[in-house]
Design a protein around this motif. Structure first.
Motif, mmCIF file in Angstrom:
data_model
loop_
_atom_site.group_PDB
_atom_site.id
_atom_site.type_symbol
_atom_site.label_atom_id
_atom_site.label_comp_id
_atom_site.label_asym_id
_atom_site.label_seq_id
_atom_site.Cartn_x
_atom_site.Cartn_y
_atom_site.Cartn_z
ATOM 1 N N VAL A 41 0.839 -1.204 0.000
ATOM 2 C CA VAL A 41 0.000 0.000 0.000
ATOM 3 C C VAL A 41 0.874 1.255 0.000
ATOM 4 O O VAL A 41 0.636 2.203 -0.771
ATOM 5 N N ASN A 42 1.891 1.288 0.855
ATOM 6 C CA ASN A 42 2.764 2.464 0.929
ATOM 7 C C ASN A 42 3.474 2.720 -0.397
ATOM 8 O O ASN A 42 3.573 3.865 -0.865
ATOM 9 N N ALA A 43 3.986 1.640 -1.018
ATOM 10 C CA ALA A 43 4.678 1.812 -2.292
ATOM 11 C C ALA A 43 3.716 2.263 -3.391
ATOM 12 O O ALA A 43 4.078 3.093 -4.234
ATOM 13 N N LEU A 63 20.906 -10.646 -5.951
ATOM 14 C CA LEU A 63 19.806 -10.065 -6.698
ATOM 15 C C LEU A 63 20.229 -8.701 -7.232
ATOM 16 O O LEU A 63 20.802 -7.897 -6.498
ATOM 17 N N TYR A 64 19.931 -8.457 -8.497
ATOM 18 C CA TYR A 64 20.180 -7.141 -9.089
ATOM 19 C C TYR A 64 18.829 -6.455 -9.270
ATOM 20 O O TYR A 64 17.973 -6.939 -10.011
ATOM 21 N N LEU A 65 18.666 -5.341 -8.586
ATOM 22 C CA LEU A 65 17.375 -4.656 -8.520
ATOM 23 C C LEU A 65 17.448 -3.296 -9.192
ATOM 24 O O LEU A 65 18.466 -2.585 -9.083
ATOM 25 N N HIS A 66 16.355 -2.926 -9.853
ATOM 26 C CA HIS A 66 16.173 -1.544 -10.304
ATOM 27 C C HIS A 66 15.234 -0.858 -9.316
ATOM 28 O O HIS A 66 14.112 -1.323 -9.084
ATOM 29 N N VAL A 67 15.698 0.216 -8.732
ATOM 30 C CA VAL A 67 14.945 0.937 -7.701
ATOM 31 C C VAL A 67 14.560 2.299 -8.258
ATOM 32 O O VAL A 67 15.396 3.025 -8.811
ATOM 33 N N LEU A 68 13.288 2.646 -8.109
ATOM 34 C CA LEU A 68 12.769 3.908 -8.632
ATOM 35 C C LEU A 68 12.835 5.002 -7.573
ATOM 36 O O LEU A 68 12.690 4.740 -6.374
ATOM 37 N N ASP A 69 13.071 6.230 -8.035
ATOM 38 C CA ASP A 69 13.043 7.433 -7.195
ATOM 39 C C ASP A 69 14.113 7.380 -6.104
ATOM 40 O O ASP A 69 13.823 7.325 -4.900
ATOM 41 N N THR A 70 15.356 7.407 -6.542
ATOM 42 C CA THR A 70 16.481 7.467 -5.609
ATOM 43 C C THR A 70 17.170 8.821 -5.758
ATOM 44 O O THR A 70 17.277 9.368 -6.869
ATOM 45 N N HIS A 71 17.642 9.350 -4.639
ATOM 46 C CA HIS A 71 18.261 10.676 -4.631
ATOM 47 C C HIS A 71 19.744 10.638 -4.250
ATOM 48 O O HIS A 71 20.534 11.434 -4.764
ATOM 49 N N LEU A 88 1.018 4.105 -3.003
ATOM 50 C CA LEU A 88 0.754 5.520 -2.774
ATOM 51 C C LEU A 88 1.930 6.386 -3.202
ATOM 52 O O LEU A 88 1.747 7.486 -3.755
ATOM 53 N N HIS A 89 3.137 5.892 -2.957
ATOM 54 C CA HIS A 89 4.331 6.649 -3.361
ATOM 55 C C HIS A 89 4.416 6.770 -4.874
ATOM 56 O O HIS A 89 4.701 7.856 -5.411
ATOM 57 N N ILE A 90 4.142 5.685 -5.587
ATOM 58 C CA ILE A 90 4.166 5.729 -7.055
ATOM 59 C C ILE A 90 3.059 6.640 -7.581
ATOM 60 O O ILE A 90 3.257 7.382 -8.552
ATOM 61 N N ALA A 91 1.903 6.597 -6.939
ATOM 62 C CA ALA A 91 0.811 7.474 -7.358
ATOM 63 C C ALA A 91 1.170 8.945 -7.153
ATOM 64 O O ALA A 91 0.849 9.801 -7.989
ATOM 65 N N TRP A 92 1.856 9.241 -6.051
ATOM 66 C CA TRP A 92 2.273 10.626 -5.785
ATOM 67 C C TRP A 92 3.280 11.101 -6.824
ATOM 68 O O TRP A 92 3.246 12.245 -7.271
ATOM 69 N N ILE A 93 4.180 10.210 -7.242
ATOM 70 C CA ILE A 93 5.143 10.562 -8.286
ATOM 71 C C ILE A 93 4.412 10.842 -9.599
ATOM 72 O O ILE A 93 4.736 11.790 -10.331
ATOM 73 N N LEU A 119 7.195 -7.743 -6.419
ATOM 74 C CA LEU A 119 5.758 -7.484 -6.399
ATOM 75 C C LEU A 119 5.421 -6.124 -5.796
ATOM 76 O O LEU A 119 4.323 -5.602 -6.007
ATOM 77 N N VAL A 120 6.340 -5.527 -5.051
ATOM 78 C CA VAL A 120 6.116 -4.200 -4.480
ATOM 79 C C VAL A 120 6.448 -3.157 -5.543
ATOM 80 O O VAL A 120 7.546 -3.169 -6.105
ATOM 81 N N PRO A 121 5.523 -2.238 -5.867
ATOM 82 C CA PRO A 121 5.782 -1.244 -6.913
ATOM 83 C C PRO A 121 7.016 -0.405 -6.598
ATOM 84 O O PRO A 121 7.288 -0.057 -5.449
ATOM 85 N N GLY A 122 7.780 -0.105 -7.651
ATOM 86 C CA GLY A 122 8.976 0.713 -7.497
ATOM 87 C C GLY A 122 10.265 -0.074 -7.487
ATOM 88 O O GLY A 122 11.350 0.507 -7.575
#
Length: 202
Positions: free
Chosen positions: A92-94, A151-159, A96-101, A135-138
């Motif tokens: 749910v948190n992820a 594991l090699y992961l692509h992570v969205l919205d990193t600063h 909402l975060h993707i929706a906010w982006i 399965l968690v968005p982002g």
């Protein structure tokens, strides 16, 4: 007066039966996870989705047999419920975060690729952890290195690097909850004694 000694075929029957039961158990566990993944992909728990997941999962196991993955752990209902509850919260948190982006005009999130080396490098743990993380968005699984358990992961919205460290810790926390839910006692001990920071950095 003793009876005749057991024949070689009779002595092998219990071992063969145990191996056959073990294969059936592994197939049942694999089918169960395929049904879970199918239901999560549809996003709705209905009888139609459950039956469809059984049919699709059964077809996958029959026509595209998966590599043999033995299940040597044990199911712990309390830890399994804790894993499921935490997974729903993160989902749910992820979302909402993707929706906010998505609703921020002109905002372009930065992505990053990180490598996370798991502490329990079994095929089953790699598969379950990768599935739960992706399965968690982002977060998206790009590649799995079976030899090193990475594991090699692509992570969205990193600063900055702190966001990458948080993403690594999250993947390791998912692994920890999975092992506590379905892992063996030996895997739990390995999980506790493995020092932090074992994961590799890109």
């Amino acid at each position: 007066m003793t009876g005749p000694p057991p024949t070689a075929g009779t002595s092998r029957r219990p071992g063969a039966l145990r191996r056959r039961l073990g294969r059936w158990r592994d197939q049942a566990v694999a089918l169960g996870w395929l049904v879970v993944v199918w239901t999560l992909l549809w996003g709705d728990i209905t009888w139609a989705n459950l039956v469809g997941g059984l049919l699709v999962g059964g077809a996958v196991l029959v026509f595209f047999p998966l590599p043999a993955v033995s299940f040597g752990g044990r199911l712990r209902p309390r830890a399994l419920l804790a894993f499921a509850g935490r997974f729903v919260i993160e989902l749910v948190n992820a979302s909402l975060h993707i929706a906010w982006i998505a609703v921020q005009p002109g905002y372009r999130p930065r992505g990053a690729i990180i490598a996370v080396r798991l502490r329990i490098a079994t095929d089953l743990n790699l598969a379950l952890t990768a599935e739960a993380v992706s399965l968690v968005p982002g977060t998206l699984i790009l590649e799995i290195d079976r030899d090193s358990g990475t594991l090699y992961l692509h992570v969205l919205d990193t600063h900055d690097r702190a966001d990458l460290d948080v993403a690594r810790e999250h993947a390791l926390a998912v692994e920890r909850r999975i092992v506590r839910a379905v892992g063996s006692n030996a895997e739990l001990r390995r999980l506790d004694v493995t020092p932090p920071g074992r994961e590799t950095r890109p």
